[in-house]
Design a protein around this motif. Structure first.
Motif, PDB file in Angstrom:
ATOM      1  N   CYS A 112     -17.962 -21.057  22.761  1.00  0.00           N
ATOM      2  CA  CYS A 112     -17.492 -21.645  24.019  1.00  0.00           C
ATOM      3  C   CYS A 112     -16.408 -22.688  23.738  1.00  0.00           C
ATOM      4  O   CYS A 112     -16.576 -23.553  22.877  1.00  0.00           O
ATOM      5  CB  CYS A 112     -18.642 -22.281  24.782  1.00  0.00           C
ATOM      6  N   ASP A 184     -11.560 -23.006  33.610  1.00  0.00           N
ATOM      7  CA  ASP A 184     -11.637 -22.332  32.314  1.00  0.00           C
ATOM      8  C   ASP A 184     -12.974 -22.541  31.622  1.00  0.00           C
ATOM      9  O   ASP A 184     -13.120 -22.218  30.435  1.00  0.00           O
ATOM     10  CB  ASP A 184     -10.496 -22.802  31.404  1.00  0.00           C
ATOM     11  N   ASP A 186     -16.406 -21.940  30.061  1.00  0.00           N
ATOM     12  CA  ASP A 186     -17.062 -20.732  29.572  1.00  0.00           C
ATOM     13  C   ASP A 186     -18.459 -21.015  29.020  1.00  0.00           C
ATOM     14  O   ASP A 186     -19.131 -20.109  28.519  1.00  0.00           O
ATOM     15  CB  ASP A 186     -16.219 -20.035  28.515  1.00  0.00           C
ATOM     16  N   ASP A 212     -21.792 -13.100  29.959  1.00  0.00           N
ATOM     17  CA  ASP A 212     -20.494 -12.487  29.642  1.00  0.00           C
ATOM     18  C   ASP A 212     -19.323 -13.379  30.026  1.00  0.00           C
ATOM     19  O   ASP A 212     -18.356 -13.517  29.260  1.00  0.00           O
ATOM     20  CB  ASP A 212     -20.371 -11.135  30.349  1.00  0.00           C
ATOM     21  N   ASP A 213     -19.412 -13.991  31.214  1.00  0.00           N
ATOM     22  CA  ASP A 213     -18.330 -14.853  31.690  1.00  0.00           C
ATOM     23  C   ASP A 213     -18.594 -16.325  31.370  1.00  0.00           C
ATOM     24  O   ASP A 213     -17.671 -17.046  30.977  1.00  0.00           O
ATOM     25  CB  ASP A 213     -18.147 -14.685  33.199  1.00  0.00           C
ATOM     26  N   ILE A 214     -19.801 -16.744  31.566  1.00  0.00           N
ATOM     27  CA  ILE A 214     -20.195 -18.135  31.297  1.00  0.00           C
ATOM     28  C   ILE A 214     -21.574 -18.127  30.639  1.00  0.00           C
ATOM     29  O   ILE A 214     -22.520 -17.519  31.162  1.00  0.00           O
ATOM     30  CB  ILE A 214     -20.245 -18.977  32.596  1.00  0.00           C
ATOM     31  N   ARG A 300     -24.143 -13.229  23.162  1.00  0.00           N
ATOM     32  CA  ARG A 300     -22.833 -12.602  23.383  1.00  0.00           C
ATOM     33  C   ARG A 300     -22.540 -11.594  22.270  1.00  0.00           C
ATOM     34  O   ARG A 300     -22.982 -11.757  21.154  1.00  0.00           O
ATOM     35  CB  ARG A 300     -21.752 -13.670  23.408  1.00  0.00           C
TER      36      ARG A 300
END
Length: 300
Positions: A112, A184, A186, A212-214, A300
């Motif tokens: 991140c 932005d 994450d 996946d996104d955060i 992830r």
């Protein structure tokens, strides 16, 4: 046992763990809710402690150390998450600073680049009183992890909540997604699991996928965190260990006080009740065991 609230998962599960341990030791638990009211805290200390109890487990909110000493009627007490500079009573704390540092460090370790902490405001540590609170100590842990990773911290790393409740937490996800300051982001660390689960619901409302996104981490380790979709990575406090440590301290104090100020051998109030504490040594400060439980919300 008097705690802030009983209608939230963490204090409810903690109360259950305490009650089990109290009963295992041969005592009868009485659980009270203070609701963050100083009047309620004082009433419980004055009436319940003085009339019914051999000892007290108390989560202080509005009552000062001096008031606690005066209202305890000479009876033993163990405080939860007390960080007074000159403690009056024994206390058992949660790993606020180390646990929060581990949460932020984990988000950075999985890649991140912009981690946001949900709960406190960026300038909260300017308030000396807040800096020593549970949230202040958790924020200190976050700042330590950021510093260790070489991250330059500013207001965009903190998303404040006025109330730490499910609806504001869900709406905070909308604010994060709608603001250029956080766009932005994450990785998110929420300072309780209740906030994290509600925040994740808000992300889902907008079609944002975890992890996946955060990526998302909570704190407490409540049962719901394991069954959320996705399951929530969290800093889990070992509630059984918290209960054991608390009862060890409290019953040692009760036994030391038998026949002295405050409690006689039958558990009732003695002739010297209210004359002051009869504790033989200085207050102890312990920390409950904890662990970072890695689950789907950061895979992830």
């Amino acid at each position: 046992m008097a705690i802030y609230e009983l209608d939230r998962p963490y204090p409810s599960e903690m109360s259950a763990a305490m009650s089990r341990e109290i009963a295992r030791r041969g005592y009868q638990p009485i659980v009270q809710q203070t609701s963050g009211s100083k009047d309620d805290e004082i009433m419980i200390l004055q009436k319940v402690t003085s009339q019914l109890c051999d000892g007290m487990i108390f989560s202080p909110g509005q009552v000062s150390d001096e008031e606690l000493r005066a209202l305890s009627h000479g009876k033993p007490m163990v405080l939860l998450d007390d960080i007074s500079p000159d403690p009056v009573f024994d206390s058992v704390n949660t790993a606020c600073e180390d646990g929060s540092a581990a949460a932020v460090r984990h988000l950075i370790d999985i890649g991140c680049k912009h981690v946001v902490v949900v709960g406190p405001s960026y300038d909260m540590l300017l308030d000396d009183k807040m800096a020593s609170s549970v949230v202040g100590r958790r924020m200190t842990g976050c700042l330590r992890a950021f510093e260790e990773a070489g991250v330059d911290v500013d207001a965009s790393n903190f998303l404040p909540l006025e109330h730490w409740d499910p609806i504001p937490a869900r709406e905070a996800a909308y604010r994060l997604l709608d603001s250029d300051d956080y766009r932005d982001a994450d990785g998110v660390f929420c300072m309780t699991d209740t906030i994290a689960i509600s925040f994740m619901r808000g992300l889902a409302d907008r079609g944002v996928r975890v992890p996946d996104d955060i990526a998302l981490v909570g704190f407490d380790g409540v049962t719901e965190s394991e069954y959320a979709v996705p399951s929530l990575t969290t800093v889990r406090t070992d509630l059984d260990d918290l209960a054991r440590r608390t009862l060890d301290l409290l019953i040692d104090r009760i036994n030391a006080n038998v026949g002295g100020a405050g409690i006689d051998a039958t558990g009732g109030t003695g002739d010297n009740a209210g004359d002051g504490l009869a504790f033989p040594d200085a207050p102890q400060r312990l920390t409950a065991a904890w662990e970072l439980v890695k689950r789907e919300s950061t895979r992830r």
